[in-house]
Each structure stands twice: as structure tokens, then as C-alpha cells.
Design an enzyme around this catalytic site. Sequence first.
Site, PDB file in Angstrom:
ATOM      1  N   GLY A  70       0.825  -1.193   0.000  1.00  0.00           N
ATOM      2  CA  GLY A  70       0.000   0.000   0.000  1.00  0.00           C
ATOM      3  C   GLY A  70       0.864   1.250   0.000  1.00  0.00           C
ATOM      4  O   GLY A  70       2.035   1.212   0.381  1.00  0.00           O
ATOM      5  N   GLY A 128       0.375  -5.005   0.827  1.00  0.00           N
ATOM      6  CA  GLY A 128      -0.854  -4.831   0.057  1.00  0.00           C
ATOM      7  C   GLY A 128      -0.847  -5.567  -1.266  1.00  0.00           C
ATOM      8  O   GLY A 128      -1.907  -5.939  -1.781  1.00  0.00           O
ATOM      9  N   GLU A 188       5.628  -5.546   7.554  1.00  0.00           N
ATOM     10  CA  GLU A 188       4.974  -4.402   8.195  1.00  0.00           C
ATOM     11  C   GLU A 188       5.507  -4.069   9.592  1.00  0.00           C
ATOM     12  O   GLU A 188       5.517  -2.903   9.992  1.00  0.00           O
ATOM     13  CB  GLU A 188       3.464  -4.639   8.271  1.00  0.00           C
ATOM     14  CG  GLU A 188       2.739  -4.535   6.937  1.00  0.00           C
ATOM     15  CD  GLU A 188       2.812  -5.796   6.100  1.00  0.00           C
ATOM     16  OE1 GLU A 188       2.184  -5.835   5.031  1.00  0.00           O
ATOM     17  OE2 GLU A 188       3.511  -6.763   6.507  1.00  0.00           O
ATOM     18  N   ASP A 241      -1.254  -7.142   7.762  1.00  0.00           N
ATOM     19  CA  ASP A 241      -2.699  -6.993   7.689  1.00  0.00           C
ATOM     20  C   ASP A 241      -3.183  -7.548   6.346  1.00  0.00           C
ATOM     21  O   ASP A 241      -2.730  -8.598   5.938  1.00  0.00           O
ATOM     22  CB  ASP A 241      -3.092  -5.519   7.906  1.00  0.00           C
ATOM     23  CG  ASP A 241      -2.380  -4.569   6.949  1.00  0.00           C
ATOM     24  OD1 ASP A 241      -1.424  -4.989   6.270  1.00  0.00           O
ATOM     25  OD2 ASP A 241      -2.788  -3.393   6.863  1.00  0.00           O
TER      26      ASP A 241
END
Length: 382
Positions: A68, A117, A140, A148
Site C-alpha cells: 500500500g 498490500g 509491516e 494486515d
Amino acid sequence: MALIDADQVIFEEGLGVRKMILNRQKKLNTLNYEMLRRMYAKSRAYENDPTVKLVILKANGKVFCCGGDLTSAYTFEQAGHWSFGASYYRKEFCLDYLLATYKKPLVAILDGIVMGGGAGISIQSTFRIVTENTIFAMPEVLIGLFPDVGASYFLSRLPGFFGEYMGLTGARLNGAEMLAFGLGTHFVPSKNLKSLENALEKMAAILESPSVDAISMVINKFAQEVKVKQDSTYFRLDMINQCFSGESCEEILSLLERLATQVQEKWVHDAITSMKSANPLGLKIFLKTIREGRSKTIEQCIETEYIAISHVLRRTINNNFYEGSRAMLIDKDKKPRWEPSKLEEVSEEMVTRCLSRSFGEDDDWLPLQLPLNRTNIVASKL
């Protein structure tokens, strides 16, 4: 073949086949809000279009997707309010869930780096094609967050406690290792990818409703068997299970340090170094979410992760996400100052608060609303 909206995401529409092509090469194909929004809209349209038989997800350039666009999330918050960043994650998680439960065959071509992501949009596709260029990681915890995008679901489905190892250390896997662990479904040399795409398009033009088996037969014509190198962590699963089955992050780190006195292996040293430099709160959030994720659905996992992300963004406990973004992505001094700075200073109560639906009187928090009426077909893909 018609070319539509040719910019950061290219959508190609052929006979029975639709392609979504990430095209933000200078930014390593990181996903910004507009890319997520358009991919979500197109994915829904393709799924509901009876003429679409197959969707291919790929990227231009040498990188599939590095994750992301966290720099944008950081900028959103600096310019306005934490809830701006939360709106980004709502859109991202809705896309991840849609693609994880996609009702039409989805072929992800992972030719290059797949992180964060990038894994969220691809790792639960019907087919996950890896190459000699593929590198997979969920790093992350090293930038102030925790794995996530459904990681508490798909990493918890890996053998033994390998998912804990991946998420707590940010360790990398190559294409052959992804195949061995079931994260990839086929290994196809990158030089053969174009021919594979052409064959899939021909099949879609001929067959009225190609089955998963029929698609697999086409891919198998281009796939190769590959061997995992002997020094791979794939062959260290017993030792990884021995360490990463620990009940707490402190115990896992202690077991790794004990193992380091018994064996001279690079992965052990790297795991210790990574965990000691990672965000302590992020480590503990991830350990709790992956342990609970083993008995949850993909929907439940993503909802839990969104609650935790919201707490991280609004600084319920600390500023670590913004500090990690500053140190790793903005200033790039790579010296984040975590608070708390040590694992033992992160209490169970802090982790519990980050997983609580209670946001006090903060009416800027909005719950995640995932697409409705979706059968949970993801389990058969992993």
C-alpha cells in the site's frame, strides 16, 4: 483488445478475459486510493458480467506490488486527520476481501516483488503464478505496523508456525519456496508468461464456461517443477516450529537466541535482528491476530485487522506507525524510535485496547462494511 483508463491501473477487455494491470512503475506499483477504488469497481463489474470467464491480475515493470501507499496515508494524517488514512484501509480491505472470495477464476501473475498490500490483492487468487523473479514478504512490523490485508488468515494457514515466522520477522520467500508452501500454485518462467496469457485468452474464446480444471491444464503446459535450495527455511520448519510456537514474543525471541548458541544458521541471526528492530506493539498485535486467525474466517480476520489499524492510525497507544513511516519512508534514516521500545514494556492491556471495538467518543471512526452476500470460498484456494 480495447484499452481503458490507461494510467496507474490499466484495464484490458478481450473476448471472455479481463486484465487488471498495475502500472505505477516508478512507485513500485504501490497501491494508492484511486487505484484501489477503480480496481474495486472493475472487479465487481467483471464478476457480475456473464461474458467474463476469467480475470488476470498482473503488473508492468520488474515489481508486482510493494504494498500500500503508506506515504500517502502518512501525508493524509499530517494534512488533516487520522480518519483520512482509515478511509484508505477501508477501501483496501474491501478490495482484498472481494478478490479473496471472487466467484470467477482469478489468475494472479506474480512476476517480481510481492509485499504487504500486493499480497492482499493476489495471494488468495484461484491461481497464483510465481516465477524466478518472485519475492514475497510481509515486512509491516519493521515500519511501525503489523501484517494486515488478511495476513492473519493466509499466514495462519501455512504449515506449523511458519506464518508466525514470516510475519514477526519480515522474512522473504522466493518463487520456488512460495510454491512449496502453497502460496503459489504454479511456477512459470517469466519468458513464458506472454505465451501463457495468449493460451488463456484462446481457451476463454473457445470454452463457454472454462472450469478451474480446464484453466489449470492450460497453465500446466507452461509450468515447471522447481527445487527448493537446501539452505532454504523450507527445510528448517522443525526448528522454526520449535521457536515460533512460543506463547509470547518474548518467549519466541528467547528461544531463537538459545537456538543461535546451538546452530550457526543465517536465518536464525536474521530473525533475531529483525524482531529486535521491529515495532514491539506491532509484533504483539500480529502474534495475537495470527493465533486467533487460525479459527476465524477471512471476513472475521479482515474485520479484526481493520479495528487494529484504526487504533494504530488514531494513536490509541502510541505514534509508532507515523514514526516508522518517517524513519523508513520519509526521512529514510532507518532509525525509528519506538514507544514502548521493548517487548516487555508492551502490556497485554495495550494489545487488547488495539483489538477493541471501543473508540470512546471518537465519532470519526467508521466500521468496515465488506461486500455482502459472499460465500466463503477462499478456504479451498489455500
